[in-house]
Design an enzyme around this catalytic site. Structure first.
Site: not given
Ligand code: GLA
Length: 403
Positions: A32, A34, A123, A128, A171, A223
């Site tokens: 996470e 990373t 969540s 998205s 993602d 973030y």
């Molecule tokens: C979100 C971002 C991802 C990642 C995570 C944290 O989901 O879209 O790219 O950085 O947070 O691991």
């Protein structure tokens, strides 16, 4: 399950849809915060997905109705500069892939479509990116852009920055390129993906705190701040390693740094030059990277206990060093563990959203019960519990097909 969508399409456009595009959400098992540091992640795609039924158009218009009546239809012209709607507007996730594809390729054809999704929103399950990918894949197919799944995933990661979040690439990549029954280790710069089978008797439980972590809301600033902190920490530590003669020139990124010096050495350099807050961020990134590498091996070996321990350690690091957990996330993790989970951690960016817990076939019911009794019932969140608490099925990446 696209029949209801087809029904809405007929009502809306008075015609039959000819194609369907779908892209799954994801749950990240470990790794996470990373990805944007160029370090690996280990997610898998979910059975929950974004779906679109559509008819391609001969002009460059895109019209996409949402089956959720709260959201007005998205409508725009494909181009290299598409005017965004207000921050957080769902239509921006439709415009994002259109603009990015138009910038890189000559694309001229849009579509009329209807969209629905069963990925819980805000969540940490990438609702998205599922939408961005479903639209991006459809536009790429309609315009005969010949990209491989992973290349398209890479492009979609760039595309999504249109919405204002400087996300990493995890993602979009997993949602495009996942294989059913598998998780994947994903590396960046260049983007690479290695499928890793999920042992058939492992169960990953996804549990939503019910606290929304809007990527386009306050969580976005937090973030982006984390991301900037990681860059700053990296600059200071690189300079220190150069000063010590351990590096001859600034490394390209975390990956290059951690290939040149041992983790301990990087951490010691960090302890000398970083103030307390930045040191915590840096320590999370370095230790989480090591956990992902180990977790991939343990998954291959089907080492349930070892994998669970890494998940626990990841959560601890996200809580105390990266400061992205919350009271609710910690509570759900604790109930999962009390119920017998081998490991549990927040998944996604944090600040709310979901946890993921590892169990085996034998213990899963106890874990679900512990979470329902300890977390959901006291909060009166046990109605439609299947929306908040479910088993993740490692699923196939995005597909586009004729109907
Ligand atoms: C979100 C971002 C991802 C990642 C995570 C944290 O989901 O879209 O790219 O950085 O947070 O691991």
């Amino acid at each position: 399950m696209i029949e209801p969508l087809v029904e809405v399409f007929r009502e809306r456009y008075g015609a039959e849809p000819t194609h369907a595009s779908r892209a799954p959400g994801r749950v990240n098992l470990i790794g996470e915060h990373t990805d944007y540091n160029g370090l690996p992640v280990l997610p898998m795609a979910l059975q929950r997905e974004a779906r679109i039924v559509l008819v391609p158009r001969d002009d460059g218009r895109v019209r996409l109705a949402n089956t959720n009546a709260e959201f007005e239809e998205a409508e725009f012209e494909i181009g290299v500069r598409i005017e965004p709607g207000p921050t957080g507007h769902w239509g921006n996730y439709v415009k994002a892939p259109a603009q990015e594809l138009a910038r890189r390729f000559a694309i001229f054809r849009g579509f009329d479509g209807v969209f629905s999704s069963d990925v819980p929103v805000a969540s940490g399950l990438s609702s998205s990116s599922a939408l961005v990918n479903a639209v991006g894949l459809a536009l790429a197919a309609i315009n005969e852009v010949g990209l491989e799944a992973l290349e398209l995933g890479d492009l979609m990661a760039d595309a999504e920055r249109y919405t204002g979040t400087r996300g990493g690439g995890m993602d979009q990549a997993i949602s495009m390129a996942a294989r059913a029954g598998h998780a994947a280790r994903i590396d960046f710069h260049p983007l690479r993906l290695r499928h890793v089978p999920v042992p058939p008797d492992w169960r990953f439980v996804v549990a939503d705190t019910g606290i929304r972590a809007e990527k386009s809301g306050p969580a976005q600033a937090a973030y982006n701040r984390r991301r900037a902190e990681c860059e700053e920490a990296f600059r200071h530590v690189s300079a220190e390693l150069i000063r010590l003669g351990r590096l001859s020139k600034p490394p390209k990124g975390y990956q290059a740094m951690l290939r040149s010096v041992a983790d301990d050495e990087a951490l010691e350099a960090g302890e000398r030059v970083l103030e307390a807050g930045l040191l915590k961020r840096f320590r999370h990134v370095v230790t989480e990277n090591a956990r992902v590498v180990e977790a991939q091996d343990l998954l291959f070996q089907a080492d349930h206990t070892g994998f669970g321990m890494l998940m626990d350690a990841s959560h601890g690091s996200l809580r105390t060093d990266y400061n992205v957990s919350s009271a609710e996330l910690d509570e759900l993790v604790a109930f999962a563990k009390e119920g017998g989970a081998s490991g549990a951690r927040l998944t996604g960016a944090g600040f709310g959203g979901c946890i993921v817990a590892l169990s085996s076939t034998g213990t899963v019911d106890d874990i679900l019960e512990a979470m329902v009794a300890g977390y959901y019932e006291p909060r009166k969140l046990s109605d439609r519990i299947d929306q908040r608490l479910f088993l993740a099925v490692p699923s196939e990446g995005a597909t586009y097909r004729p109907l």
